[in-house]
Design a protein around this motif. Sequence first.
Motif, PDB file in Angstrom:
ATOM      1  N   THR A   1       0.841  -1.211   0.000  1.00  0.00           N
ATOM      2  CA  THR A   1       0.000   0.000   0.000  1.00  0.00           C
ATOM      3  C   THR A   1       0.872   1.257   0.000  1.00  0.00           C
ATOM      4  O   THR A   1       1.736   1.424   0.865  1.00  0.00           O
ATOM      5  N   PRO A   2       0.650   2.165  -0.946  1.00  0.00           N
ATOM      6  CA  PRO A   2       1.482   3.379  -0.993  1.00  0.00           C
ATOM      7  C   PRO A   2       1.210   4.288   0.209  1.00  0.00           C
ATOM      8  O   PRO A   2       0.048   4.475   0.594  1.00  0.00           O
ATOM      9  N   PRO A   3       2.239   4.873   0.786  1.00  0.00           N
ATOM     10  CA  PRO A   3       2.050   5.826   1.898  1.00  0.00           C
ATOM     11  C   PRO A   3       1.092   6.957   1.520  1.00  0.00           C
ATOM     12  O   PRO A   3       0.370   7.466   2.376  1.00  0.00           O
ATOM     13  N   SER A   4       1.070   7.332   0.244  1.00  0.00           N
ATOM     14  CA  SER A   4       0.182   8.430  -0.182  1.00  0.00           C
ATOM     15  C   SER A   4      -1.281   8.077   0.036  1.00  0.00           C
ATOM     16  O   SER A   4      -2.098   8.951   0.353  1.00  0.00           O
ATOM     17  N   LEU A   5      -1.649   6.820  -0.111  1.00  0.00           N
ATOM     18  CA  LEU A   5      -3.047   6.420   0.124  1.00  0.00           C
ATOM     19  C   LEU A   5      -3.364   6.543   1.617  1.00  0.00           C
ATOM     20  O   LEU A   5      -4.442   7.031   2.004  1.00  0.00           O
ATOM     21  N   ILE A   6      -2.425   6.122   2.460  1.00  0.00           N
ATOM     22  CA  ILE A   6      -2.615   6.226   3.913  1.00  0.00           C
ATOM     23  C   ILE A   6      -2.813   7.693   4.297  1.00  0.00           C
ATOM     24  O   ILE A   6      -3.718   8.048   5.065  1.00  0.00           O
ATOM     25  N   ALA A   7      -2.007   8.557   3.712  1.00  0.00           N
ATOM     26  CA  ALA A   7      -2.111   9.993   4.003  1.00  0.00           C
ATOM     27  C   ALA A   7      -3.442  10.553   3.527  1.00  0.00           C
ATOM     28  O   ALA A   7      -4.033  11.420   4.188  1.00  0.00           O
ATOM     29  N   ARG A   8      -3.950  10.057   2.388  1.00  0.00           N
ATOM     30  CA  ARG A   8      -5.237  10.570   1.894  1.00  0.00           C
ATOM     31  C   ARG A   8      -6.383  10.171   2.817  1.00  0.00           C
ATOM     32  O   ARG A   8      -7.322  10.939   3.022  1.00  0.00           O
TER      33      ARG A   8
END
Length: 247
Positions: free
Chosen positions: A119-126
């Motif tokens: 899972t990309p960190p950017s998805l977690i941040a979103r």
Amino acid sequence: MTLDSSRRVVALVPAAGRGVRLGESTPKAFVPVGGSPMLVRAVDGLIASGVVDRIVIMAPIEMLDAARQLLAAHAPAASSTPVDVVAGGAERTDSVRAGLAAAPEATHILVHDAARALTPPSLIARVVAELRAGQRAVVPGVPVADTIKSVTAAGDVTGTPDRSGLRAIQTPQGFDAELLRSAYAVDLPATDDAGLVESFGATVRVIPGDPMAFKITDQLDLRLAQALVTGAPGVHAGTVTAAGVHR
Ligand code: CTP
Ligand code: MG
């Protein structure tokens, strides 16, 4: 309510499953992908997102020491994010319940499967950005590629829902902590955390997911994940579509 300086975002990582469908001799979260166990990759992604204050892993009871040793050995040196390991339970909901009990300080909770190791960190941040904007339940979802049919036990089709209105749901799923605790206090059947919150009558917001957040469930998924991280010939991350990899 929006998040402020008193926010405490705790990520709960269910990692206590056996991985029956994967069929390896070790529990799935401990199976390596490109040399790093799925659990370590999932934790690295959460830390790299920069939006998580603490991580609680729920591991099989006989793997607690192994999990702690792994995380100590692999922890990014610069990270100050505390990572704790507690025992999971027989069902995924039991594991999440154990994680909730270990995170009484949380104002916001992410539940993120170890099996979604890439899972990309950017998805977690979103997901956390949506919580920050005031949403109480946020889940990533991707369009469904196959036509879905409902069927009877015998296999007779009873309906074909409009695919455009369907989403395959991923993790991390983000919640106002009080909402998730309340939903877990009621014993209702659900296959994911958002489902519990829905049964509880709360609105759940779906945001665009990411094909790389696919769940490693069987050997085909594991081979795909290995190829993606090792850059094996013939597989290019850019050619993987939501339709192609989500499970
Ligand atoms: N999980 C958990 N506790 C359980 C069951 C599952 O913490 N009792 C976790 C898994 O470790 C995984 C995530 O929930 O990270 C999603 O579950 P799934 O993909 O079904 O993993 P497994 O249950 O391990 O796989 P299987 O169903 O094939 O046995
Ligand atoms: Mg399972």
